[in-house]
Design a protein around this motif. Sequence first.
Motif, PDB file in Angstrom:
ATOM      1  N   GLN A 185      -0.542   1.837  -8.356  1.00  0.00           N
ATOM      2  CA  GLN A 185       0.627   2.640  -8.019  1.00  0.00           C
ATOM      3  C   GLN A 185       0.728   2.874  -6.510  1.00  0.00           C
ATOM      4  O   GLN A 185       1.808   2.786  -5.933  1.00  0.00           O
ATOM      5  CB  GLN A 185       0.583   3.984  -8.743  1.00  0.00           C
ATOM      6  CG  GLN A 185       0.857   3.882 -10.224  1.00  0.00           C
ATOM      7  CD  GLN A 185       0.647   5.213 -10.931  1.00  0.00           C
ATOM      8  OE1 GLN A 185      -0.032   6.104 -10.426  1.00  0.00           O
ATOM      9  NE2 GLN A 185       1.216   5.342 -12.115  1.00  0.00           N
ATOM     10  N   TYR A 193       2.053  -0.270  -4.651  1.00  0.00           N
ATOM     11  CA  TYR A 193       3.504  -0.405  -4.746  1.00  0.00           C
ATOM     12  C   TYR A 193       4.216   0.724  -3.998  1.00  0.00           C
ATOM     13  O   TYR A 193       5.253   0.502  -3.360  1.00  0.00           O
ATOM     14  CB  TYR A 193       3.962  -0.457  -6.206  1.00  0.00           C
ATOM     15  CG  TYR A 193       3.814  -1.840  -6.786  1.00  0.00           C
ATOM     16  CD1 TYR A 193       4.723  -2.843  -6.466  1.00  0.00           C
ATOM     17  CD2 TYR A 193       2.754  -2.143  -7.629  1.00  0.00           C
ATOM     18  CE1 TYR A 193       4.585  -4.117  -6.969  1.00  0.00           C
ATOM     19  CE2 TYR A 193       2.607  -3.415  -8.145  1.00  0.00           C
ATOM     20  CZ  TYR A 193       3.514  -4.403  -7.816  1.00  0.00           C
ATOM     21  OH  TYR A 193       3.369  -5.665  -8.319  1.00  0.00           O
ATOM     22  N   ARG A 209       4.531  -0.034  -0.389  1.00  0.00           N
ATOM     23  CA  ARG A 209       5.578  -1.022  -0.127  1.00  0.00           C
ATOM     24  C   ARG A 209       6.959  -0.364  -0.167  1.00  0.00           C
ATOM     25  O   ARG A 209       7.824  -0.661   0.665  1.00  0.00           O
ATOM     26  CB  ARG A 209       5.471  -2.158  -1.134  1.00  0.00           C
ATOM     27  CG  ARG A 209       4.212  -2.999  -0.896  1.00  0.00           C
ATOM     28  CD  ARG A 209       3.830  -3.887  -2.023  1.00  0.00           C
ATOM     29  NE  ARG A 209       4.855  -4.876  -2.362  1.00  0.00           N
ATOM     30  CZ  ARG A 209       4.653  -5.846  -3.224  1.00  0.00           C
ATOM     31  NH1 ARG A 209       3.479  -5.957  -3.833  1.00  0.00           N
ATOM     32  NH2 ARG A 209       5.609  -6.703  -3.498  1.00  0.00           N
ATOM     33  N   GLU A 228      12.580  -2.968  -3.023  1.00  0.00           N
ATOM     34  CA  GLU A 228      11.293  -3.503  -3.480  1.00  0.00           C
ATOM     35  C   GLU A 228      11.435  -4.189  -4.839  1.00  0.00           C
ATOM     36  O   GLU A 228      10.854  -5.247  -5.059  1.00  0.00           O
ATOM     37  CB  GLU A 228      10.244  -2.398  -3.538  1.00  0.00           C
ATOM     38  CG  GLU A 228       8.865  -2.864  -3.962  1.00  0.00           C
ATOM     39  CD  GLU A 228       8.271  -3.948  -3.063  1.00  0.00           C
ATOM     40  OE1 GLU A 228       7.483  -4.763  -3.596  1.00  0.00           O
ATOM     41  OE2 GLU A 228       8.566  -3.995  -1.858  1.00  0.00           O
ATOM     42  N   SER A 270      10.523  -8.165  -5.369  1.00  0.00           N
ATOM     43  CA  SER A 270       9.358  -8.609  -6.135  1.00  0.00           C
ATOM     44  C   SER A 270       9.659  -8.993  -7.571  1.00  0.00           C
ATOM     45  O   SER A 270       8.770  -9.438  -8.277  1.00  0.00           O
ATOM     46  CB  SER A 270       8.285  -7.520  -6.117  1.00  0.00           C
ATOM     47  OG  SER A 270       8.759  -6.359  -6.761  1.00  0.00           O
TER      48      SER A 270
END
Length: 166
Positions: free
Chosen positions: A12, A15, A18, A89, A93
């Motif tokens: 977590q 991510y 990011r 994001e 991704s």
Amino acid sequence: GREKIMLETYVQTTYFDRIIRRANLRLMKMTNGQYDLIRRKTADNQRSQSGLELDVIDHYNDTVRSVNTLSGGESFKASLSLALGLSDEIQSSAGGIRLDTMFIDEGFGSLDEESLRQALRVLAELSGGDRTVGIISHVAELKTSIDRQIIVSKERSGGSTVRIQV
């Protein structure tokens, strides 16, 4: 001697970092370079999960503090930038998934004139491409800034009427 975190929390935080990086690109524009978000590395207390709380870097006075200290308008900008960072994001991704439409519900009432202009500029940049940005708001100043509107009016009979203004 190091703090232990669960594998789930580690993933977590990766991510989250990011998303924060992408969010900061928007937040810097909305705040004229004043604020950056940063993930707090340690928890406030033993009941909180380590690494999932946010602080804000204030570049104007070179301090780091909790996001809880932001004003209403500043909190709105931080929240908006995080939502946009998450959207960016996911698109980056998710291998071909596009988020073409975004709705923002309220929050604009907490912004001063300059903050409102900055937020609208960022949203206009988003919608300038092939994205649709819908704003749900009661703020009168937005009516002059937004070209295409769906206006919902409450009727005395209990229903509503919808009018489209282009």
